[in-house]
Design a protein around this motif. Structure first.
Motif, mmCIF file in Angstrom:
data_model
loop_
_atom_site.group_PDB
_atom_site.id
_atom_site.type_symbol
_atom_site.label_atom_id
_atom_site.label_comp_id
_atom_site.label_asym_id
_atom_site.label_seq_id
_atom_site.Cartn_x
_atom_site.Cartn_y
_atom_site.Cartn_z
ATOM 1 N N THR A 27 -17.682 10.397 73.790
ATOM 2 C CA THR A 27 -18.298 9.628 74.864
ATOM 3 C C THR A 27 -19.368 8.691 74.312
ATOM 4 O O THR A 27 -19.791 8.820 73.154
ATOM 5 C CB THR A 27 -18.986 10.552 75.896
ATOM 6 O OG1 THR A 27 -20.261 11.001 75.370
ATOM 7 C CG2 THR A 27 -18.139 11.771 76.206
ATOM 8 N N GLU B 71 -23.619 8.798 78.183
ATOM 9 C CA GLU B 71 -22.717 9.356 79.189
ATOM 10 C C GLU B 71 -22.283 10.782 78.859
ATOM 11 O O GLU B 71 -21.379 11.324 79.500
ATOM 12 C CB GLU B 71 -21.488 8.454 79.338
ATOM 13 C CG GLU B 71 -21.831 7.071 79.881
ATOM 14 C CD GLU B 71 -20.614 6.177 80.040
ATOM 15 O OE1 GLU B 71 -19.519 6.588 79.583
ATOM 16 O OE2 GLU B 71 -20.748 5.087 80.611
ATOM 17 N N LEU C 197 -22.813 13.132 81.863
ATOM 18 C CA LEU C 197 -21.958 12.703 82.979
ATOM 19 C C LEU C 197 -20.515 13.143 82.762
ATOM 20 O O LEU C 197 -19.870 13.709 83.656
ATOM 21 C CB LEU C 197 -22.038 11.183 83.131
ATOM 22 C CG LEU C 197 -21.325 10.571 84.341
ATOM 23 C CD1 LEU C 197 -21.991 11.018 85.619
ATOM 24 C CD2 LEU C 197 -21.343 9.044 84.241
#
Length: 234
Positions: free
Chosen positions: A167, A171, A174
């Motif tokens: 990622t 992020e 998330l």
């Protein structure tokens, strides 16, 4: 002889577990700087989950949180330091340390790099989020899960059945929260380094590969070393 080998095996397992707990405790301490409540501190939550997965005793875990959050007389402050260079065979390496004494760590790193070379190699790595996961059920599609959760990329993990989701650094949390909704059980999550142009192990001789593995093992065994990222693929 059998009893001696069993005793040696137990000692090796205990030593390995002790080193793992040491790394996990440091991660918890550093994460707890941003707050001692895992519910509101995503990095601490992931560190606590990793510690529980490794069967860390509850009192050890709680002491680590208190040390990091500054509660009590045992507060500890670890500094994150990254060393870079080459292993034998010109394999690029990034070494992440958590230390309470850089004056101890720096010379130790110079000694460990004697069979390699300390040099700037960060340009050959991407700083990324790394999430290790496994299917929560047999029908989970890892590729679809990566796309739906917003991961940049994915690849087979080191262990059979696991997948490494890559990622953007910002992020990480998330994507980590989105993966369970896609049928993925998150095993670990961290920020790390991914080599842009890794060297193939097949391009090294057996002797060179052995030297690289011994070099990396030496780094891993240092108490101040938290993570080692090598630009080497099978």
């Amino acid at each position: 002889m059998g009893a001696q080998w069993k005793a040696k095996g137990k000692a090796l397992v205990a030593d390995a577990k002790g080193k793992l707990f040491g790394k996990l405790v440091k991660e918890i301490i550093v994460a707890a700087r941003a707050g001692g409540d895992p519910a509101s501190n995503s990095r601490l939550r992931l560190a606590v989950e990793a510690a529980r997965k490794a069967s860390m005793p509850k009192d050890t875990l709680e002491r680590a949180i208190k040390k990091g959050s500054g509660v009590g007389a045992d507060a500890v402050n670890y500094e994150r330091v990254v060393y870079e260079g080459y292993a034998p065979g010109r394999v690029p390496v990034m070494v992440e340390c958590l230390t309470d004494n850089v004056n101890r760590t720096a010379p130790n790193m110079r000694v460990l790099f004697r069979k390699g070379q300390m040099s700037a190699v960060a340009w050959d790595f991407d700083h990324v989020g790394m999430i290790e996961g496994e299917p929560a059920d047999a029908g989970a599609d890892m590729e679809l899960a990566a796309i739906e959760a917003g991961a940049q990329d994915f690849e087979a993990g080191d262990e059979e059945g696991t997948t490494l989701f890559i990622t953007e650094p910002t992020e990480l949390d998330l994507v980590g929260k989105a993966l369970p909704d896609q049928g993925v059980k998150v095993l670990s999550a961290k920020l790390g380094y991914k080599a842009k142009n890794p060297i193939s192990a097949a391009s090294l001789s057996a002797e060179e590969l052995d030297e690289v593995q011994n070099f990396l093992a030496g780094l891993e065994n240092d108490d101040d070393v938290q993570h080692v990222y090598a630009g080497l693929v099978d």
